[in-house]
Motif scaffolding. Structure first.
Motif, short mmCIF file in Angstrom:
data_model
loop_
_atom_site.label_atom_id
_atom_site.label_comp_id
_atom_site.label_asym_id
_atom_site.label_seq_id
_atom_site.Cartn_x
_atom_site.Cartn_y
_atom_site.Cartn_z
N UNK A 99 -14.16 120.99 70.96
CA UNK A 99 -14.27 119.77 70.12
C UNK A 99 -13.53 119.80 69.00
N UNK A 100 -12.62 118.74 68.64
CA UNK A 100 -11.64 118.58 67.61
C UNK A 100 -12.59 118.08 66.26
N UNK A 101 -12.51 118.65 65.24
CA UNK A 101 -13.28 118.38 64.25
C UNK A 101 -12.17 117.81 62.94
N UNK A 102 -12.26 116.67 62.48
CA UNK A 102 -11.34 116.18 61.74
C UNK A 102 -11.38 116.74 60.30
N UNK A 103 -10.16 116.69 59.71
CA UNK A 103 -10.19 117.42 58.35
C UNK A 103 -10.32 116.08 57.42
N UNK A 104 -10.93 116.51 56.37
CA UNK A 104 -11.48 115.38 55.39
C UNK A 104 -10.93 115.90 54.06
N UNK A 105 -10.45 114.77 53.23
CA UNK A 105 -9.92 115.34 51.79
C UNK A 105 -10.70 114.18 50.94
N UNK A 106 -10.99 114.31 49.67
CA UNK A 106 -11.39 113.38 48.87
C UNK A 106 -10.59 113.57 47.74
N UNK A 107 -10.03 112.50 47.10
CA UNK A 107 -9.11 112.49 45.92
C UNK A 107 -9.72 111.28 45.06
N UNK A 108 -9.43 111.62 43.56
CA UNK A 108 -9.74 110.76 42.76
C UNK A 108 -8.57 109.62 42.69
#
Length: 174
Positions: free
Chosen positions: A1-10
């Motif tokens: 199963x492919x898990x997405x990368x997540x990045x949160x920026x301001x």
């Protein structure tokens, strides 16, 4: 199963949070990325364009790149570039604006696609070679076969015994 990368920026382009998958995609630990400028994750040529997109969006509200997935280039910790599928969304809590990037590393997918294209070219070349071979062989067989049929026709027009006529007729109809 492919898990997405997540990045949160301001709004200033600082990484506020990142999941383990995104950190691994870029070759970092989660803690190393928090607080860094998001530019560390993209080729230098794309850094200025990225910040201008963010500034333009904050000034105008225009969503040219928001909520649309597209292929971009990422930069790993070791400096190598790689293809990345990225979708960006804006989130706002009170007066605070943040952007969430959801991504997938396309390196393996693109390598498989390249292999498939190469296999397709190879299969097409083999098919063309087969077609040419069959066309050549058909010509090589047809020419002497027409001569044989002509000779059998002449033979059938001559005086033959019953058994000889049967043999010649069998050769002609075969």
């Amino acid at each position: 199963m492919l898990i997405d990368g997540v990045v949160v920026i301001d709004a200033e382009g600082r990484i506020r949070d990142v999941n383990q998958t995104a950190a691994a995609i870029f070759g970092y630990d989660v803690a190393e990325l928090r607080g860094q400028d998001v530019g560390v994750l993209m080729p230098p040529a794309d850094e200025a364009a990225h910040q201008s997109y963010v500034d333009h969006h904050l000034r105008t509200g225009e969503e040219r790149i928001m909520r649309t997935g597209r292929q971009v280039t990422g930069r790993r910790r070791d400096g190598t570039s790689f293809p990345l599928f990225l979708s960006v969304s804006r989130i706002q809590t009170g007066d605070e604006v943040a952007f969430v990037g959801v991504m997938q590393d396309l390196t393996r997918q693109m390598a498989v696609e390249d292999e498939l294209r190469a296999a397709k070219r190879k299969a097409e070349a083999a098919s063309l070679a087969k077609t040419r071979f069959l066309a050549h062989m058909s010509h090589e067989i047809r020419t002497p076969l027409n001569a044989v049929l002509g000779a059998v026709g002449l033979l059938l027009d001559s005086e033959l015994g019953d058994e000889q006529r049967l043999f010649a007729y069998t050769a002609q109809t075969s």
